[in-house]
Design a protein around this motif. Structure first.
Motif, mmCIF file in Angstrom:
data_model
loop_
_atom_site.group_PDB
_atom_site.id
_atom_site.type_symbol
_atom_site.label_atom_id
_atom_site.label_comp_id
_atom_site.label_asym_id
_atom_site.label_seq_id
_atom_site.Cartn_x
_atom_site.Cartn_y
_atom_site.Cartn_z
ATOM 1 N N SER A 52 25.374 -14.343 -14.586
ATOM 2 C CA SER A 52 26.341 -13.261 -14.407
ATOM 3 C C SER A 52 25.663 -11.913 -14.663
ATOM 4 N N ASP A 80 25.306 -19.869 -9.677
ATOM 5 C CA ASP A 80 26.657 -19.691 -10.225
ATOM 6 C C ASP A 80 26.669 -19.463 -11.727
ATOM 7 N N ASP A 81 25.649 -19.927 -12.457
ATOM 8 C CA ASP A 81 25.662 -19.785 -13.911
ATOM 9 C C ASP A 81 25.090 -18.448 -14.397
ATOM 10 N N ASP A 83 22.673 -16.950 -0.884
ATOM 11 C CA ASP A 83 23.275 -16.525 -2.148
ATOM 12 C C ASP A 83 22.144 -16.192 -3.121
#
Length: 85
Positions: free
Chosen positions: A15, A12-13, A8
């Motif tokens: 964008s 996740d934080d 990945d």
């Protein structure tokens, strides 16, 4: 499991910015016609500027070096030979 977590690229934080939709004007036939007219006008304008340069500023006179080193064919000069002083 560790391999899937490392594949990945973003946490996740984080964008990414969302893509802006393109304006309908830039995909219209009017925009294409205006861009073609501007392109052809620019090419023609540069051609006219080059033509004016050659008409006004370019010196097309023959240099006098041919008087010092005359061209000869078979040892006989093609043009009249002048003495250089």
């Amino acid at each position: 499991m560790a391999a899937s977590a490392s594949s990945d690229p973003l946490p996740d934080d984080v964008s990414l910015p969302k893509e802006q939709p393109t304006s309908a004007f830039f995909e219209s036939k009017t925009f294409r016609l205006i861009s073609i007219i501007i392109y052809l006008g620019g090419i023609s304008g540069l051609g006219m500027a080059l033509a004016f340069y050659y008409l006004i500023f370019f010196d097309s006179g023959m240099p006098d070096i041919h008087l010092k080193f005359p061209v000869s064919i078979g040892g006989h000069p093609v043009q009249k030979v002048h003495e250089y002083q």
